[in-house]
Design a protein around this motif. Sequence first.
Motif, PDB file in Angstrom:
ATOM      1  N   SER A  14       0.471  -1.430   0.488  1.00 17.04           N
ATOM      2  CA  SER A  14       0.208  -0.423   0.412  1.00 17.04           C
ATOM      3  C   SER A  14       1.249   1.357  -0.030  1.00 17.04           C
ATOM      4  O   SER A  14       0.494   2.424  -0.298  1.00 17.04           O
ATOM      5  N   GLU A  61      -5.554  -3.177  11.092  1.00 22.74           N
ATOM      6  CA  GLU A  61      -6.360  -2.548  11.249  1.00 22.74           C
ATOM      7  C   GLU A  61      -6.245  -1.397  12.650  1.00 22.74           C
ATOM      8  O   GLU A  61      -7.684  -0.815  13.249  1.00 22.74           O
ATOM      9  N   GLU A 106     -12.451  -4.384  -0.148  1.00 19.09           N
ATOM     10  CA  GLU A 106     -12.673  -3.427  -1.024  1.00 19.09           C
ATOM     11  C   GLU A 106     -11.287  -4.070  -2.396  1.00 19.09           C
ATOM     12  O   GLU A 106     -11.377  -3.304  -3.571  1.00 19.09           O
ATOM     13  N   ARG A 107     -10.057  -4.846  -1.915  1.00 17.08           N
ATOM     14  CA  ARG A 107      -9.221  -4.634  -2.992  1.00 17.08           C
ATOM     15  C   ARG A 107      -9.418  -6.243  -3.759  1.00 17.08           C
ATOM     16  O   ARG A 107      -8.917  -5.872  -4.729  1.00 17.08           O
ATOM     17  N   VAL A 165      -6.197  -7.974   8.711  1.00 13.12           N
ATOM     18  CA  VAL A 165      -6.805  -7.175   8.054  1.00 13.12           C
ATOM     19  C   VAL A 165      -7.764  -7.129   7.966  1.00 13.12           C
ATOM     20  O   VAL A 165      -8.488  -7.766   8.556  1.00 13.12           O
ATOM     21  N   SER A 166      -8.953  -6.166   7.916  1.00 12.60           N
ATOM     22  CA  SER A 166     -10.095  -6.291   8.373  1.00 12.60           C
ATOM     23  C   SER A 166     -11.748  -6.682   7.032  1.00 12.60           C
ATOM     24  O   SER A 166     -10.969  -7.215   5.861  1.00 12.60           O
ATOM     25  N   ARG A 171     -13.204  -5.406   5.747  1.00  9.81           N
ATOM     26  CA  ARG A 171     -13.884  -4.414   4.722  1.00  9.81           C
ATOM     27  C   ARG A 171     -12.669  -4.214   3.383  1.00  9.81           C
ATOM     28  O   ARG A 171     -13.247  -4.178   1.949  1.00  9.81           O
ATOM     29  N   ARG A 172     -11.738  -4.397   3.890  1.00 13.75           N
ATOM     30  CA  ARG A 172     -11.210  -3.857   3.393  1.00 13.75           C
ATOM     31  C   ARG A 172      -9.811  -4.970   2.341  1.00 13.75           C
ATOM     32  O   ARG A 172     -10.200  -4.522   1.093  1.00 13.75           O
TER      33      ARG A 172
END
Lengths: 607, 186
Positions: free
Chosen positions: A19, A594, A95-96, A88-89, A91-92
């Motif tokens: 990232s 997170e 998203e990726r 890592v969540s 959601r994350r």
Amino acid sequence: MSEDDERATDLSGGGIVSSNRTRCCGGSVASDCPSQFPDQVLENVLENVLLFLTSRRERNTVSLVCKSWYRLEKQTRSELFIGNCYAVSPRRAIERFQKILSLVLKGKPRFADFNLVPLNWGAHFTPWVTAMAEAYPWLEKVYLKRMSVTDEDLALLAQSFPGFKELVLVCCDGFGTSGLALVASKCRQLRVLDLIDDDVMDDEVDWISCFPETGTCLESLIFDCVECPVNFDALEQLVARSSSLRKLRLNRHVSIGQLHRLMVQAPQLTHLGTGSFSSAGDPAQGDQELDLISDFAASKSLICLSGFRDILLDYLPAIHPVCANLTSLNFSYASINAEQLKPVICHCHKLQTFWVLDSVCDEGLQAVAATCKDLRELRVFPMNPSEDSDSPVSEVGLLAISEGCRQLRSILYFCQQMTNAAVVAMSKNCPDLVVFRLCIMGRHLPDHLTGQPMDEGFGAIVMNCNKLTRLAVSGLLTDKAFSYIGKYGKLVRTLSVAFAGDGDMGLRYVLEGCPKLQKLEIRDSPFGDSALFSGLHHYYKMRFLWMSSCQLSRSGCKEIAQRMPRLVVEVIRDRVEEEMDDAVEKLYMYPSLEGPRDDAPKFVTIL
Amino acid sequence: MESTVTYESDLNLKATELRLGLPGTDEYEKQTPPSVRSNKRSLPDIIEESDTGDREAPVTKAQVVGWPPIRSYRKNSFQPKKIEAEATGIYVKVSMDGAPYLRKIDLKVYKGYPELLKALENMFKFTIGEYSDREGYTRSEYALTYEDKDGDWMMVGDVPWDMFMSSCKRLRIMKGSEARGLGCAV
């Protein structure tokens, strides 16, 4: 599924680093041509190539090249591997990666298996399944290890993914047979339902009857860990209408007579867990002589055999017809001695994986060494897992194995006594070892012949076994052992330490010397804060660090937490009054994108 | 830094011996660093081995939590019928505020509260205080409490001995301002 066969670098490691990368490559092909065409061609080519790239390590590397490669990679990744569910969540991750078909998710630290992590610590599947229910409607496979899974989670899973094919739960808890019933009935495309070492609650639901009545796609049904009885008639009918079934592992409530009936229905099995292998609890069995040997003779595809939970020794010879084809044999629940093992093992020339109880003694292991020349993995479990029992296996067995099984890659060996010489011999005879886990059950026990610490033995292992990625040490060990590990263990990714070392230097050697270290679990060893500080340069590259009953202080851990903002530092208490102490009884820390988790129970303090 | 301690070929009792005493009154092999103000040392639960050379009745070491590292699922497969209380006695940890080590005692050894109290007073070198009919235990620096099955901290002596034995999970000898005037109910 162990990661020792794969290479490291999971999502969190890759995620944190990638990232930050903004390097971008432009049209590197045909630079004369200013149009978009070459870029588009490049992208199409790459996209097609990436479809074949399945190794997550390689995919992580691809994603680091530049922004467009990162974008293409994330669009084409279909398997999501999350080695630490808190790194890592959901959601994350969603998203990726938008097109995930398969999820691998791991939760609690391994020491949870040995009651070192209090109940309700975390690793809940709920937020993941909830998020994926919306984001990944085409999800096909879920593999969970050490996660807390509820029946509601299973219900949501069963109803959200119409194409769902494979559910594998390893060392999970929190669910019961009612959850299983929902999966069985609603996942019409289910091919794999594997329950391995889970703690399954008995809701008194007949889940076996819940599978589709008009034939199933089942290829694998593993439920040997389910401690409640199943409806046998329903099971027999299920097997009869599952023509694709290749793997079947029964629980201990299935008697040998019932096994016979199932084997008649399914001669095409490749993997069989025999259940109890006794007639206890089966009134129909009585004195009838079972023609089990014909069943095994008819199972021409059988390569993996396990079970034997309450073995009736008279029937053991029945398995002889399949021995010559077996590549995997699990006797680790069967209390058999050397004389009972020998007639079986002498046929097992192709055996690659062998799990056994130490009741077979050194003599039994010698028999294994004499026949199983292609053995890759050996696990010897203790019948009596305490520190005071007699020692049926020792350095004699280890030495014999090392001399006979030169192809050995992985060993787990429980014993009461050991010598450096035997361990050194194994390091030289079996240089291809990837996993070496020796558990001398008596704490702090030295070499029982020389009285010396076990430093030289483990030192030889890291020196001579150049492919070693996983190591578990035991016995009396000084800092010297750790200096060897730090100096030679350059590929070591997982290290387990218990009751070992003299002081901080031991841990420092490891943290400073082992660049590939990912998972470090330590208990009851005299390592303190200054040792912990010596690993600051490395913690972001690790999956986790566990330290319990060492000499850490709260102030020291707090400083670590302050200096490393993307590290989650958890202090786990067993008792309320420990809150007043500066001493830290249990530390669990891991890098995360997170920050502190919001589901931590009261006995966990995140510094 | 090489260790100069020689290792005996047997159990190396010296290294694992637990003793209670003020810091500095005895040699320790591993000193807790001065920066750590812990009143509890992180050692696994071990029963003190009897010092007699008499080997007729060997003392079994208490099982340490999670050691050997076998999954309980596997352990339970071989010992489903073994009930620990019958086989090995009812061992509970005893802590005293301010002491660097905990101890462990077998409640089954005692016939009742007076014996238990006496044993604890001997073990930790304290007295529960003067007793007067009118005021109970007064001017006591110590209070004897235990944690019951529900996780609550109770005063020792309120319930019948048998009930206490079956519900006591651990003992704590409280000291100082918290304890003043509480004593115990025996």
